[in-house]
Design a protein around this motif. Structure first.
Motif, PDB file in Angstrom:
ATOM      1  N   ASP A   1      -3.401  10.287   1.959  1.00 41.09           N
ATOM      2  CA  ASP A   1      -1.774  10.638   2.286  1.00 41.09           C
ATOM      3  C   ASP A   1      -2.012  11.163   3.377  1.00 41.09           C
ATOM      4  O   ASP A   1      -1.289  12.235   3.799  1.00 41.09           O
ATOM      5  CB  ASP A   1      -0.848  11.129   1.537  1.00 41.09           C
ATOM      6  CG  ASP A   1       0.676  11.393   1.555  1.00 41.09           C
ATOM      7  OD1 ASP A   1       1.046  10.924   2.958  1.00 41.09           O
ATOM      8  OD2 ASP A   1       1.862  11.353   1.265  1.00 41.09           O
TER       9      ASP A   1
ATOM     10  N   ASP B   1      -4.104  -0.015   6.081  1.00 41.02           N
ATOM     11  CA  ASP B   1      -3.661   0.590   5.577  1.00 41.02           C
ATOM     12  C   ASP B   1      -3.647   1.574   4.810  1.00 41.02           C
ATOM     13  O   ASP B   1      -2.451   2.643   4.285  1.00 41.02           O
ATOM     14  CB  ASP B   1      -2.224  -0.488   4.476  1.00 41.02           C
ATOM     15  CG  ASP B   1      -1.944  -1.853   5.423  1.00 41.02           C
ATOM     16  OD1 ASP B   1      -1.226  -1.811   6.666  1.00 41.02           O
ATOM     17  OD2 ASP B   1      -1.976  -2.746   4.441  1.00 41.02           O
ATOM     18  N   GLN B   2      -4.417   1.972   4.354  1.00 36.82           N
ATOM     19  CA  GLN B   2      -4.991   3.193   3.293  1.00 36.82           C
ATOM     20  C   GLN B   2      -6.206   3.135   3.370  1.00 36.82           C
ATOM     21  O   GLN B   2      -7.344   2.267   4.160  1.00 36.82           O
ATOM     22  CB  GLN B   2      -5.044   2.660   2.140  1.00 36.82           C
ATOM     23  CG  GLN B   2      -5.210   1.243   1.335  1.00 36.82           C
ATOM     24  CD  GLN B   2      -5.241   1.136  -0.595  1.00 36.82           C
ATOM     25  OE1 GLN B   2      -4.940   1.573  -1.098  1.00 36.82           O
ATOM     26  NE2 GLN B   2      -4.491  -0.498  -0.365  1.00 36.82           N
TER      27      GLN B   2
ATOM     28  N   ALA C   1       1.017  -1.649   0.137  1.00 36.13           N
ATOM     29  CA  ALA C   1      -0.151   0.256  -0.121  1.00 36.13           C
ATOM     30  C   ALA C   1       0.722   1.146  -0.130  1.00 36.13           C
ATOM     31  O   ALA C   1       0.697   2.442  -0.579  1.00 36.13           O
ATOM     32  CB  ALA C   1      -0.834  -0.296   1.147  1.00 36.13           C
ATOM     33  N   SER C   2       2.109   1.163   0.931  1.00 37.33           N
ATOM     34  CA  SER C   2       2.684   2.990   0.730  1.00 37.33           C
ATOM     35  C   SER C   2       3.198   2.456  -0.172  1.00 37.33           C
ATOM     36  O   SER C   2       3.769   3.627  -0.355  1.00 37.33           O
ATOM     37  CB  SER C   2       4.043   2.691   1.844  1.00 37.33           C
ATOM     38  OG  SER C   2       5.010   1.116   1.948  1.00 37.33           O
TER      39      SER C   2
ATOM     40  N   ARG D   1      -5.406   8.082  -3.106  1.00 38.20           N
ATOM     41  CA  ARG D   1      -5.445   7.971  -1.855  1.00 38.20           C
ATOM     42  C   ARG D   1      -4.834   8.912   0.231  1.00 38.20           C
ATOM     43  O   ARG D   1      -4.393   9.666  -0.651  1.00 38.20           O
ATOM     44  CB  ARG D   1      -4.147   6.387  -1.936  1.00 38.20           C
ATOM     45  CG  ARG D   1      -3.865   5.924  -0.311  1.00 38.20           C
ATOM     46  CD  ARG D   1      -2.239   5.006  -0.908  1.00 38.20           C
ATOM     47  NE  ARG D   1      -2.487   4.362  -0.339  1.00 38.20           N
ATOM     48  CZ  ARG D   1      -0.877   4.631   0.374  1.00 38.20           C
ATOM     49  NH1 ARG D   1      -0.230   5.647   0.309  1.00 38.20           N
ATOM     50  NH2 ARG D   1      -0.316   4.212   1.536  1.00 38.20           N
TER      51      ARG D   1
END
Length: 401
Positions: free
Chosen positions: A348, A330-331, A34-35, A346
């Motif tokens: 941040d 994760d997101q 995900a990152s 997404r």
């Protein structure tokens, strides 16, 4: 205004959209986390297996629902196969797809499927079906034996069809991590629309609505979102300035109304999720300055709604609608329709802004009604309708190198 498709079913006018043993190896790159999604210069939106998925020779298919079970994609949709519209499901198998499975084999037109998975591989689906002059909600679960899948009624009542008075439609299904199904739908009662919510526990369907007729509230197009820390139901309600989103939270004994995330009317679609802390998150369209914008809002511990960033639209003057939201440890990510294409962003959290995931999904014709899911490694997959509103296909794409 957002594009709408209306299908008459036994006198009801259904608005589609607002608009899953031994498993094959999960799709996606094991090195893509995900990152790493943003930025990922080598990543693009790619077809997941052969496309399109629909079976209709007339290519009139719509109303996709997507879920992932063990990293494996399942998609269900409505398809004008033969003289009537029906519901099919397919599963991703390695580099391809299983054969389409007809879910409404009992007969009668069927529309608006809603797939759900519980994280252990269990998958179920709900859909609207015409039956004996009524429209009811049927619920089926996937059974896997010898590597082959079949779909069977969840229970005898699900086989007959759930409904308060025979005018049920627009189901939305969610599975608790322990496998308990939660089902919401709209019911036409006289000249009004009501929302019903039920939970399947102990071999029976239990009403979670507190009204005398078992309903939860007046409203339409309900969604259910649940994890181990929270359960929420959201739906649209009319207001003087247009539809707004109403939200209710399970307090341990009842679905209690909380403040609406809508600050203006004209909600053209929304999506609901629960974050790992048990807070509700919604992606909602709001009518501002003559067009719809997509915003994502999280309910704080104090009960107020906090907007993450601002409007997500790429073109501030464009019509943006039909958002689909996912929230994982994760997101937080959302995809929506804008200008005939699909856009995904997404959140941040460190930078406090939204970042674009890949380029726009811009196939020939118009891309509409996306549904978004993420694999355990964080790789997003989106299913959507593609076409001109008369001739449409079902397509699925994933993001990867």
């Amino acid at each position: 205004m957002p594009t709408k498709t209306l299908i008459p079913l036994l006198g009801l006018t259904l608005l589609l959209g607002a608009c899953g043993q031994p498993s094959p190896p999960p799709y996606g790159s094991p090195n893509l986390t995900a990152s790493a999604l943003t930025p990922c210069p080598a990543c693009t939106w790619q077809d997941l297996g052969p496309q399109p998925l629909d079976v209709s020779p007339d290519h009139f298919s719509e109303g996709t629902s997507l879920t992932l079970a063990g990293g494996q994609a399942l998609v269900a949709w409505s398809d004008l196969a033969g003289p009537q519209i029906q519901v099919f499901v397919r599963e991703a198998l390695g580099a391809g797809w299983s054969a389409p499975v007809l879910l409404n084999a009992e007969g009668g037109e069927a529309v608006t499927p809603s797939l759900a998975a519980d994280g252990t591989g269990s998958v179920a689906v709900a859909f609207t079906q015409a039956s004996g002059g009524r429209t009811v909600i049927r619920v089926k679960r996937r059974v896997v034996q010898g590597g082959a899948s079949s779909w069977v009624p969840l229970d005898p009542l699900s086989d007959q069809g759930l409904s308060a008075n025979g005018r049920a439609f627009l189901p939305h299904l969610a599975l608790h991590p322990d496998g308990t199904p939660y089902l919401a739908w709209t019911e036409q009662v006289g000249g009004q629309l009501k929302v019903y919510v039920r939970r399947y526990r102990g071999g029976t369907w239990q009403n979670l609505g507190a009204n005398a007729d078992g309903s939860l509230d007046f409203g339409n197009n309900p969604k259910v979102a649940i994890n181990r820390n929270g359960l929420f139901v959201a739906y649209t309600q009319n207001s003087p300035d247009g539809p707004r989103v109403a939200v209710r939270r399970w307090n341990g004994s009842a679905l209690q109304a909380v403040a609406s995330p809508s600050t203006v009317g004209g909600a053209g679609g929304f999506s609901l999720a629960v974050d790992p802390l048990g807070a509700a998150v919604v992606a909602v369209t709001e009518f501002r300055n003559g067009h719809h914008d997509v915003l994502v809002k999280r309910r704080s511990g104090g009960g107020s709604w906090v907007t993450l960033g601002g409007p997500l639209d790429l073109n501030p003057a464009a019509e943006a609608n039909q958002p689909s939201l996912i929230v994982t440890p994760d997101q937080t990510a959302v995809v929506w329709a804008e200008g005939g294409a699909l856009v995904m962003k997404r959140w941040d959290a460190a930078a406090g802004r939204w970042t674009l995931v890949g380029e726009r999904i811009n196939p020939p014709g118009r891309a509409r009604r996306p549904t978004l899911a993420a694999a355990p490694d964080g790789v997003p997959t989106v299913a959507f309708d593609q076409g001109d509103g008369q001739l449409t296909d079902i397509r699925v794409r994933r993001f990867g190198p």
